[in-house]
Design a protein around this motif. Structure first.
Motif, PDB file in Angstrom:
ATOM      1  N   THR A  70       0.801  -1.231   0.000  1.00 38.22           N
ATOM      2  CA  THR A  70       0.000   0.000   0.000  1.00 38.22           C
ATOM      3  C   THR A  70       0.833   1.280   0.000  1.00 38.22           C
ATOM      4  N   GLY A  71       2.111   1.175   0.371  1.00 37.57           N
ATOM      5  CA  GLY A  71       2.940   2.365   0.523  1.00 37.57           C
ATOM      6  C   GLY A  71       2.675   3.121   1.813  1.00 37.57           C
ATOM      7  N   GLU A  72       1.846   2.566   2.692  1.00 37.76           N
ATOM      8  CA  GLU A  72       1.489   3.238   3.946  1.00 37.76           C
ATOM      9  C   GLU A  72       2.668   3.251   4.919  1.00 37.76           C
ATOM     10  N   PHE A  73       2.977   4.438   5.452  1.00 35.81           N
ATOM     11  CA  PHE A  73       3.958   4.575   6.521  1.00 35.81           C
ATOM     12  C   PHE A  73       3.358   3.990   7.788  1.00 35.81           C
ATOM     13  N   VAL A  74       4.093   3.064   8.447  1.00 33.15           N
ATOM     14  CA  VAL A  74       3.554   2.449   9.661  1.00 33.15           C
ATOM     15  C   VAL A  74       4.480   2.571  10.861  1.00 33.15           C
ATOM     16  N   GLY A  75       5.652   3.221  10.705  1.00 37.17           N
ATOM     17  CA  GLY A  75       6.518   3.381  11.857  1.00 37.17           C
ATOM     18  C   GLY A  75       7.981   3.438  11.497  1.00 37.17           C
ATOM     19  N   PHE A  76       8.814   2.989  12.447  1.00 36.84           N
ATOM     20  CA  PHE A  76      10.247   2.970  12.187  1.00 36.84           C
ATOM     21  C   PHE A  76      10.886   1.734  12.778  1.00 36.84           C
ATOM     22  N   ALA A  77      12.084   1.431  12.257  1.00 31.28           N
ATOM     23  CA  ALA A  77      12.918   0.350  12.786  1.00 31.28           C
ATOM     24  C   ALA A  77      14.345   0.692  12.415  1.00 31.28           C
ATOM     25  N   GLY A  78      15.288   0.257  13.226  1.00 31.90           N
ATOM     26  CA  GLY A  78      16.669   0.525  12.867  1.00 31.90           C
ATOM     27  C   GLY A  78      17.634   0.321  14.000  1.00 31.90           C
ATOM     28  N   LEU A  79      18.775   0.981  13.845  1.00 25.92           N
ATOM     29  CA  LEU A  79      19.893   0.861  14.768  1.00 25.92           C
ATOM     30  C   LEU A  79      20.307   2.230  15.262  1.00 25.92           C
ATOM     31  N   ASP A  80      20.786   2.294  16.496  1.00 28.22           N
ATOM     32  CA  ASP A  80      21.227   3.550  17.082  1.00 28.22           C
ATOM     33  C   ASP A  80      22.338   3.265  18.084  1.00 28.22           C
ATOM     34  N   GLN A  81      23.235   4.211  18.236  1.00 30.90           N
ATOM     35  CA  GLN A  81      24.253   4.102  19.280  1.00 30.90           C
ATOM     36  C   GLN A  81      23.562   4.235  20.637  1.00 30.90           C
ATOM     37  N   VAL A  82      23.970   3.409  21.571  1.00 37.14           N
ATOM     38  CA  VAL A  82      23.451   3.520  22.936  1.00 37.14           C
ATOM     39  C   VAL A  82      23.881   4.867  23.503  1.00 37.14           C
ATOM     40  N   GLY A  90      27.287   0.195  23.086  1.00 38.88           N
ATOM     41  CA  GLY A  90      27.038  -0.660  21.937  1.00 38.88           C
ATOM     42  C   GLY A  90      26.057  -0.026  20.977  1.00 38.88           C
ATOM     43  N   VAL A  91      25.517  -0.875  20.114  1.00 42.88           N
ATOM     44  CA  VAL A  91      24.528  -0.467  19.127  1.00 42.88           C
ATOM     45  C   VAL A  91      23.222  -1.179  19.461  1.00 42.88           C
ATOM     46  N   GLU A  92      22.159  -0.397  19.458  1.00 41.95           N
ATOM     47  CA  GLU A  92      20.844  -0.876  19.867  1.00 41.95           C
ATOM     48  C   GLU A  92      19.915  -0.984  18.660  1.00 41.95           C
ATOM     49  N   ILE A  93      19.137  -2.042  18.613  1.00 37.38           N
ATOM     50  CA  ILE A  93      18.070  -2.191  17.630  1.00 37.38           C
ATOM     51  C   ILE A  93      16.771  -1.709  18.265  1.00 37.38           C
ATOM     52  N   GLY A  94      15.880  -1.181  17.451  1.00 33.49           N
ATOM     53  CA  GLY A  94      14.592  -0.754  17.971  1.00 33.49           C
ATOM     54  C   GLY A  94      13.551  -0.675  16.875  1.00 33.49           C
ATOM     55  N   TRP A  95      12.314  -0.470  17.284  1.00 30.73           N
ATOM     56  CA  TRP A  95      11.184  -0.361  16.375  1.00 30.73           C
ATOM     57  C   TRP A  95      10.072   0.345  17.099  1.00 30.73           C
ATOM     58  N   GLN A 113      15.298  -7.999   9.431  1.00 29.43           N
ATOM     59  CA  GLN A 113      16.008  -7.361   8.325  1.00 29.43           C
ATOM     60  C   GLN A 113      17.076  -6.393   8.850  1.00 29.43           C
ATOM     61  N   VAL A 114      16.763  -5.686   9.922  1.00 29.60           N
ATOM     62  CA  VAL A 114      17.738  -4.773  10.534  1.00 29.60           C
ATOM     63  C   VAL A 114      18.911  -5.564  11.109  1.00 29.60           C
ATOM     64  N   LEU A 115      18.638  -6.687  11.766  1.00 34.39           N
ATOM     65  CA  LEU A 115      19.727  -7.529  12.273  1.00 34.39           C
ATOM     66  C   LEU A 115      20.629  -7.995  11.130  1.00 34.39           C
ATOM     67  N   ALA A 116      20.031  -8.418  10.032  1.00 32.71           N
ATOM     68  CA  ALA A 116      20.822  -8.872   8.882  1.00 32.71           C
ATOM     69  C   ALA A 116      21.729  -7.751   8.378  1.00 32.71           C
ATOM     70  N   TYR A 117      21.214  -6.532   8.351  1.00 29.46           N
ATOM     71  CA  TYR A 117      22.015  -5.385   7.928  1.00 29.46           C
ATOM     72  C   TYR A 117      23.131  -5.111   8.936  1.00 29.46           C
ATOM     73  N   GLY A 118      22.779  -5.113  10.213  1.00 25.24           N
ATOM     74  CA  GLY A 118      23.763  -4.827  11.258  1.00 25.24           C
ATOM     75  C   GLY A 118      24.898  -5.834  11.297  1.00 25.24           C
ATOM     76  N   ARG A 172      20.365  -9.128  24.268  1.00 26.76           N
ATOM     77  CA  ARG A 172      21.560  -9.143  23.425  1.00 26.76           C
ATOM     78  C   ARG A 172      21.458 -10.243  22.371  1.00 26.76           C
ATOM     79  N   ILE A 173      22.171 -10.013  21.275  1.00 30.00           N
ATOM     80  CA  ILE A 173      22.385 -11.062  20.293  1.00 30.00           C
ATOM     81  C   ILE A 173      23.789 -10.862  19.728  1.00 30.00           C
ATOM     82  N   ASP A 174      24.527 -11.950  19.643  1.00 32.30           N
ATOM     83  CA  ASP A 174      25.912 -11.937  19.199  1.00 32.30           C
ATOM     84  C   ASP A 174      25.980 -12.464  17.771  1.00 32.30           C
ATOM     85  N   ARG A 175      26.735 -11.783  16.909  1.00 33.14           N
ATOM     86  CA  ARG A 175      26.837 -12.184  15.504  1.00 33.14           C
ATOM     87  C   ARG A 175      27.323 -13.621  15.361  1.00 33.14           C
TER      88      ARG A 175
END
Length: 180
Positions: A70-82, A90-95, A113-118, A172-175
């Motif tokens: 639909t192209g509808e904006f529904v929020g955010f997800a990503g990575l940020d420095q603690v 460290g680096v934090e994931i969020g949504w 998908q964010v974890l895969a990128y990170g 936590r999750i370790d690569r």
């Protein structure tokens, strides 16, 4: 950086058209239940401007999330420095998703998908996630994406007032222990 895509979602840089629905999310008491005060439109717009600055500085950050069909904006997800004031680094994931997007598996899908990128692109050794002790929905997403919690890492958020927003949990999750 190109957008990230899942079967149902696109994670992309922010657009001006995202500002209004983002502000509506930040003014929704249910969406903000575990985050603190509601944001004004000006505060909400400023947060996106800051996301973009940090993205340009680091090469990663908070993606806008839209539903592909639909192209509808529904929020955010990503990575940020603690943040520096936290008792860990460290680096934090969020949504964060609009209520209309809850219960559809979007948070888990975007977070994977964010974890895969990170892990794959940024080659981060570890990714963290933080939420209030009472935010059971986010904790369930953390477990679904393979994160684990050691209660010895739980902490009180130094910026939160006494009350339900102060006790926080750390996942936590370790690569080396993932398939990414």
């Amino acid at each position: 950086m190109a957008a990230l895509r899942t079967d149902r979602l696109t994670l992309r840089r922010w657009r001006d058209s995202d500002l209004e629905p983002w502000a509506a999310m930040n003014a929704d008491p249910e969406v903000r239940e575990h985050l603190g005060d509601l944001l004004t439109r000006e505060q909400s717009d400023a947060s996106v401007a800051q996301f973009e600055i940090e993205w340009d500085q680091r090469g990663y950050g908070w993606w806008a999330v839209e539903v592909r069909a639909t192209g509808e904006f529904v929020g955010f997800a990503g990575l940020d420095q603690v943040d520096d004031y936290m008792p860990f680094t460290g680096v934090e994931i969020g949504w964060r998703l609009a209520r209309s997007a809850w219960g559809q598996g979007y948070a888990t899908e975007a977070a994977l998908q964010v974890l895969a990128y990170g892990f794959g692109t940024l080659e981060l050794p570890e990714i963290l996630a933080v939420t209030t002790a009472t935010n059971l929905r986010s904790q369930a997403v953390m477990r679904r994406i393979g994160m684990t919690r050691d209660s010895a890492d739980d902490f009180d958020d130094p910026t939160a007032p006494e009350g339900p927003l102060r006790p926080n949990v750390l996942y936590r999750i370790d690569r080396s222990r993932t398939r990414f």
